[in-house]
Design an enzyme around this catalytic site. Sequence first.
Site, mmCIF file in Angstrom:
data_model
loop_
_atom_site.group_PDB
_atom_site.id
_atom_site.type_symbol
_atom_site.label_atom_id
_atom_site.label_comp_id
_atom_site.label_asym_id
_atom_site.label_seq_id
_atom_site.Cartn_x
_atom_site.Cartn_y
_atom_site.Cartn_z
ATOM 1 N N ASP A 13 0.810 -1.222 -0.058
ATOM 2 C CA ASP A 13 0.001 -0.143 -0.117
ATOM 3 C C ASP A 13 0.814 1.276 -0.122
ATOM 4 O O ASP A 13 0.462 2.324 0.474
ATOM 5 C CB ASP A 13 -0.850 0.177 1.196
ATOM 6 C CG ASP A 13 -1.688 -0.965 1.326
ATOM 7 O OD1 ASP A 13 -2.241 -1.703 0.144
ATOM 8 O OD2 ASP A 13 -1.678 -1.927 2.379
ATOM 9 N N GLY A 40 -4.372 -4.184 -4.387
ATOM 10 C CA GLY A 40 -5.174 -3.128 -4.898
ATOM 11 C C GLY A 40 -4.617 -1.800 -5.350
ATOM 12 O O GLY A 40 -3.745 -1.471 -4.328
ATOM 13 N N HIS A 41 -4.819 -1.353 -6.379
ATOM 14 C CA HIS A 41 -4.057 -0.318 -6.855
ATOM 15 C C HIS A 41 -5.151 0.807 -7.077
ATOM 16 O O HIS A 41 -6.227 0.675 -7.596
ATOM 17 C CB HIS A 41 -3.275 -0.396 -8.178
ATOM 18 C CG HIS A 41 -2.107 -1.005 -7.973
ATOM 19 N ND1 HIS A 41 -1.471 -1.787 -8.987
ATOM 20 C CD2 HIS A 41 -1.420 -1.707 -6.949
ATOM 21 C CE1 HIS A 41 -0.401 -2.200 -8.759
ATOM 22 N NE2 HIS A 41 -0.401 -2.337 -7.501
ATOM 23 N N GLN A 223 2.097 -5.686 -3.278
ATOM 24 C CA GLN A 223 2.747 -5.804 -1.749
ATOM 25 C C GLN A 223 3.848 -5.156 -1.629
ATOM 26 O O GLN A 223 4.084 -4.233 -2.227
ATOM 27 C CB GLN A 223 2.584 -7.398 -1.064
ATOM 28 C CG GLN A 223 1.279 -8.015 -1.053
ATOM 29 C CD GLN A 223 0.654 -8.693 -2.291
ATOM 30 O OE1 GLN A 223 1.597 -9.335 -3.241
ATOM 31 N NE2 GLN A 223 -0.426 -8.428 -2.686
ATOM 32 N N GLY A 413 5.446 12.143 -3.750
ATOM 33 C CA GLY A 413 4.092 12.282 -3.963
ATOM 34 C C GLY A 413 3.556 13.428 -2.971
ATOM 35 O O GLY A 413 3.940 13.367 -1.862
HETATM 36 P P1 IMP Z 1 -2.593 -12.633 1.746
HETATM 37 O O1 IMP Z 1 -1.611 -12.160 0.710
HETATM 38 O O2 IMP Z 1 -3.967 -12.482 1.276
HETATM 39 O O3 IMP Z 1 -2.230 -14.101 2.121
HETATM 40 O O4 IMP Z 1 -2.413 -12.035 3.017
HETATM 41 C C1 IMP Z 1 -1.345 -12.007 3.810
HETATM 42 C C2 IMP Z 1 -0.615 -10.793 4.441
HETATM 43 O O5 IMP Z 1 -0.380 -10.047 3.471
HETATM 44 C C3 IMP Z 1 -1.779 -10.007 5.344
HETATM 45 O O6 IMP Z 1 -1.095 -9.340 6.497
HETATM 46 C C4 IMP Z 1 -2.308 -9.114 4.354
HETATM 47 O O7 IMP Z 1 -2.908 -8.147 5.022
HETATM 48 C C5 IMP Z 1 -0.944 -8.907 3.605
HETATM 49 N N1 IMP Z 1 -1.031 -8.308 2.250
HETATM 50 C C6 IMP Z 1 -1.652 -9.013 1.150
HETATM 51 N N2 IMP Z 1 -1.705 -8.209 0.089
HETATM 52 C C7 IMP Z 1 -1.476 -7.081 0.383
HETATM 53 C C8 IMP Z 1 -1.410 -5.663 -0.242
HETATM 54 O O8 IMP Z 1 -1.699 -5.516 -1.194
HETATM 55 N N3 IMP Z 1 -1.187 -4.529 0.501
HETATM 56 C C9 IMP Z 1 -0.782 -4.630 1.954
HETATM 57 N N4 IMP Z 1 -1.171 -5.761 2.827
HETATM 58 C C10 IMP Z 1 -1.234 -6.929 1.973
#
Ligand code: IMP
Length: 433
Positions: A13, A40-41, A223, A413
Amino acid sequence: MPGLVVIGAQWGDEGKGKVTDLLAERADAVVRFQGGNNAGHTIIRDGETFKLHLMPSGILHRGTLCVIGNGVVIDPGVLTEEMEELRRRGVDIGGLRISANAHLIMPYHLLLDHAGEAKLGKLEIGTTRRGIGPCYADKAARLGIRVQDLLDEKILKKKIAAALYPKQLSLRPFAKDPRLDLQSMTEEYLVYGHRLEQYIADTSKLAWELLDAGRSVLFEGAQGALLDIDHGTYPFVTSSNPVAGAACVGAGVGPGDIHDIWGVAKAYVTRVGAGPLPTEVDDELADELRTAGGEFGTTTGRARRVGWLDLVALRYAARLNTMTALAITKLDVLSGQDKVLVCTRYRGTDDAEFDHFPYHQSVLHHARGEYEELPGWTEDLGDCRTESDLPTAAREYLTYISEFVGVPIALVGVGPGRDEVIWAGGDVHRAAA
Ligand code: IMP
């Protein structure tokens, strides 16, 4: 460029979508190399907001090849919906290409993700519950269903049957769930196959052809480095490798194809889900930053945990990724703070001090930030377009970061819009990008 990787340098994020979108303008192709719709973008263009989960950010640029690489895990329901939504809003998605080798998220992966978290109870990871972990687990167990399988009914059904069998024990409470019926699952996925067929390709070869012709390819990470399954805060991590090295594996190119590596970091830190966050603040400052920065998940809507900028973790991410440039996002969110704090070391149990990111989970879980206080600024930064437009204190903050981490800052930014940025260091980086 020609091979430029953009990765998140914190816990996800960081605002990679906007940075990638800006860089994509000059790229011939954008390739996503890991993760799935856990990402998510949010991209704001001409006042319109686009929330993308699987589509590479370059999809909004006509003529850019947009690749979903082999390292991505794809929920075909989510992907086809996203494609539909973009078409409805007049975006040409003709440049989309999907790796035939990418793995598919299946209905049982979603159920397993939910069940796994429920079983962990208080120890839950806080996953996005999108089936990401179970899908990567099946990939490693060689029970995965790949995009290419969608094109052959017999193979698809056989592979789903083989993958489903070992799940039946752990998913016993869902035995009668219609989503787990082999025949209807096969039929549903065949329909996805028809919808996706024209976009399925040998995407590594597409990247090689562009790179060999001296064209520019942007590799887009999802991520962030501290959620990396090998190098992040395991087990509170995602199930893929969001580091720059993984761009090669997840896109099918070699290390020699990568020339630049940009790390994107917020001017503070956030994290969703459980796990260590040594600089976390949970008083009214947290609410203030969360509100000012709109720190609620694009994918799950969850309130993000927030903290001061962690330079120990950022320096670790810089080394881990051999970053050539930093993009610092959301500097404007810190406006109005009397002082801004940066974490320069950790203090653990028994007063132990750490100036590097500890590898040991127990050490990290007890680590708390130790800070340097820098002067804050009150000015609204939204209209700043060059470094000299910034208040002195904001400039000093950036200099401190860059010197501590040892990486030049290329982009800053100062607001959510795509034009609300400063190309730092003159136009050197802009030209290089
Ligand atoms: P998973 O990727 O859904 O298995 O989640 C594993 C961990 O990664 C959790 O703490 C999620 O909140 C975090 N996570 C997964 N995708 C994102 C992202 O795009 N942004 C921030 N945290 C993420």
